[in-house]
Design a protein around this motif. Structure first.
Motif, mmCIF file in Angstrom:
data_model
loop_
_atom_site.group_PDB
_atom_site.id
_atom_site.type_symbol
_atom_site.label_atom_id
_atom_site.label_comp_id
_atom_site.label_asym_id
_atom_site.label_seq_id
_atom_site.Cartn_x
_atom_site.Cartn_y
_atom_site.Cartn_z
ATOM 1 N N LEU A 1 38.613 55.139 88.694
ATOM 2 C CA LEU A 1 39.717 54.801 87.788
ATOM 3 C C LEU A 1 39.972 55.891 86.750
ATOM 4 N N GLY A 2 39.047 56.865 86.665
ATOM 5 C CA GLY A 2 39.169 57.904 85.645
ATOM 6 C C GLY A 2 38.744 57.422 84.275
ATOM 7 N N LEU A 3 38.162 56.235 84.239
ATOM 8 C CA LEU A 3 37.763 55.648 82.959
ATOM 9 C C LEU A 3 36.688 56.481 82.267
ATOM 10 N N ASP A 4 35.799 57.088 83.042
ATOM 11 C CA ASP A 4 34.749 57.918 82.456
ATOM 12 C C ASP A 4 35.339 59.089 81.671
ATOM 13 N N GLN A 5 36.409 59.694 82.184
ATOM 14 C CA GLN A 5 37.039 60.824 81.506
ATOM 15 C C GLN A 5 37.772 60.386 80.234
ATOM 16 N N ILE A 6 38.441 59.238 80.314
ATOM 17 C CA ILE A 6 39.144 58.715 79.139
ATOM 18 C C ILE A 6 38.135 58.354 78.047
ATOM 19 N N ILE A 7 37.050 57.700 78.455
ATOM 20 C CA ILE A 7 36.017 57.304 77.498
ATOM 21 C C ILE A 7 35.368 58.535 76.870
ATOM 22 N N ALA A 8 35.126 59.563 77.671
ATOM 23 C CA ALA A 8 34.457 60.773 77.180
ATOM 24 C C ALA A 8 35.224 61.419 76.019
ATOM 25 N N GLN A 9 36.529 61.243 75.999
ATOM 26 C CA GLN A 9 37.336 61.799 74.910
ATOM 27 C C GLN A 9 37.033 61.139 73.571
ATOM 28 N N HIS A 10 36.486 59.931 73.604
ATOM 29 C CA HIS A 10 36.219 59.178 72.378
ATOM 30 C C HIS A 10 34.733 59.170 72.015
ATOM 31 N N HIS A 11 33.878 59.668 72.889
ATOM 32 C CA HIS A 11 32.448 59.853 72.649
ATOM 33 C C HIS A 11 31.635 58.602 72.328
ATOM 34 N N PRO A 12 31.978 57.442 72.842
ATOM 35 C CA PRO A 12 31.081 56.303 72.617
ATOM 36 C C PRO A 12 29.984 56.305 73.678
ATOM 37 N N ALA A 13 28.972 55.506 73.442
ATOM 38 C CA ALA A 13 27.960 55.285 74.471
ATOM 39 C C ALA A 13 28.571 54.402 75.546
ATOM 40 N N ILE A 14 28.243 54.688 76.802
ATOM 41 C CA ILE A 14 28.696 53.866 77.910
ATOM 42 C C ILE A 14 27.515 53.033 78.371
ATOM 43 N N ILE A 15 27.695 51.721 78.349
ATOM 44 C CA ILE A 15 26.628 50.807 78.742
ATOM 45 C C ILE A 15 27.126 50.013 79.949
ATOM 46 N N VAL A 16 26.518 50.239 81.097
ATOM 47 C CA VAL A 16 26.902 49.543 82.323
ATOM 48 C C VAL A 16 26.067 48.280 82.427
ATOM 49 N N LEU A 17 26.720 47.143 82.592
ATOM 50 C CA LEU A 17 26.033 45.860 82.521
ATOM 51 C C LEU A 17 25.344 45.409 83.798
ATOM 52 N N SER A 18 25.632 45.993 84.929
ATOM 53 C CA SER A 18 24.982 45.486 86.136
ATOM 54 C C SER A 18 23.586 46.052 86.300
ATOM 55 N N GLY A 19 23.439 47.348 86.117
ATOM 56 C CA GLY A 19 22.141 47.973 86.259
ATOM 57 C C GLY A 19 21.698 48.171 87.692
ATOM 58 N N ARG A 20 22.338 47.523 88.637
ATOM 59 C CA ARG A 20 21.926 47.647 90.034
ATOM 60 C C ARG A 20 22.712 48.724 90.770
ATOM 61 N N ASP A 21 23.791 49.138 90.203
ATOM 62 C CA ASP A 21 24.665 50.120 90.831
ATOM 63 C C ASP A 21 24.504 51.440 90.073
ATOM 64 N N ARG A 22 23.458 52.166 90.404
ATOM 65 C CA ARG A 22 23.156 53.395 89.672
ATOM 66 C C ARG A 22 23.284 54.600 90.575
ATOM 67 N N ASP A 23 24.497 54.989 90.863
ATOM 68 C CA ASP A 23 24.720 56.157 91.695
ATOM 69 C C ASP A 23 24.538 57.386 90.813
ATOM 70 N N LYS A 24 23.366 58.001 90.925
ATOM 71 C CA LYS A 24 23.003 59.132 90.059
ATOM 72 C C LYS A 24 23.968 60.308 90.195
ATOM 73 N N ASN A 25 24.668 60.399 91.333
ATOM 74 C CA ASN A 25 25.606 61.497 91.525
ATOM 75 C C ASN A 25 26.910 61.275 90.769
ATOM 76 N N LEU A 26 27.169 60.041 90.364
ATOM 77 C CA LEU A 26 28.438 59.730 89.720
ATOM 78 C C LEU A 26 28.347 59.600 88.214
ATOM 79 N N VAL A 27 27.189 59.216 87.708
ATOM 80 C CA VAL A 27 27.113 58.891 86.284
ATOM 81 C C VAL A 27 26.584 60.046 85.461
ATOM 82 N N ASP A 28 27.029 60.083 84.241
ATOM 83 C CA ASP A 28 26.548 61.045 83.277
ATOM 84 C C ASP A 28 25.145 60.629 82.853
ATOM 85 N N ALA A 29 24.324 61.583 82.535
ATOM 86 C CA ALA A 29 22.938 61.289 82.142
ATOM 87 C C ALA A 29 22.866 60.432 80.877
#
Length: 129
Positions: free
Chosen positions: A67-95
């Motif tokens: 959705l490009g949400l990661d890029q939009i969020i990155a412009q505002h610099h908040p912490a991103i907290i993913v609520l499922s925890g089971r979907d951790r594609d290390k290639n897609l998420v920022d550290a």
């Protein structure tokens, strides 16, 4: 006067969203919390969210990226907290992304807020479960 921290919860299940809201308010009563039932992923939708400290997302990481949400969020610099925890594609998420495994408790949310450097309003923040 200190500007209150702002949080955004993107969660279709209003019961879960309200639980998160209550945990945040118990920890930091002056916090401003917005709840979106679905993603409003445009730069304009984030324009009014100054002092945004964290976004609680109930989306698969692949959806956040597609959705490009990661890029939009990155412009505002908040912490991103993913609520499922089971979907951790290390290639897609920022550290810097955080994962909150379900089921989570009030205590888990308080610990997370503390780790983000959010100041608690009182010492009575570890009683929830």
């Amino acid at each position: 006067m200190t500007t209150p921290p702002v949080f955004l919860i993107i969660e279709a299940n209003l019961i879960i969203a309200e639980d998160i809201l209550e945990a945040i308010k118990e920890y930091a009563a002056t916090a401003v919390v917005h709840i979106w039932k679905e993603v409003e992923a445009t730069a304009d939708s984030f324009a009014g969210l100054s002092n945004l400290r964290a976004i609680f997302l109930s989306l698969r990481t692949r959806s956040v990226v597609s959705l490009g949400l990661d890029q939009i969020i990155a412009q505002h610099h908040p912490a991103i907290i993913v609520l499922s925890g089971r979907d951790r594609d290390k290639n897609l998420v920022d550290a810097d992304w955080l994962f909150l495994d379900r089921p989570f408790t009030t205590r888990d949310i308080h610990a997370l807020l503390k780790n983000l450097g959010i100041e608690a309003d009182s010492e009575n923040t570890s009683s929830g479960g």
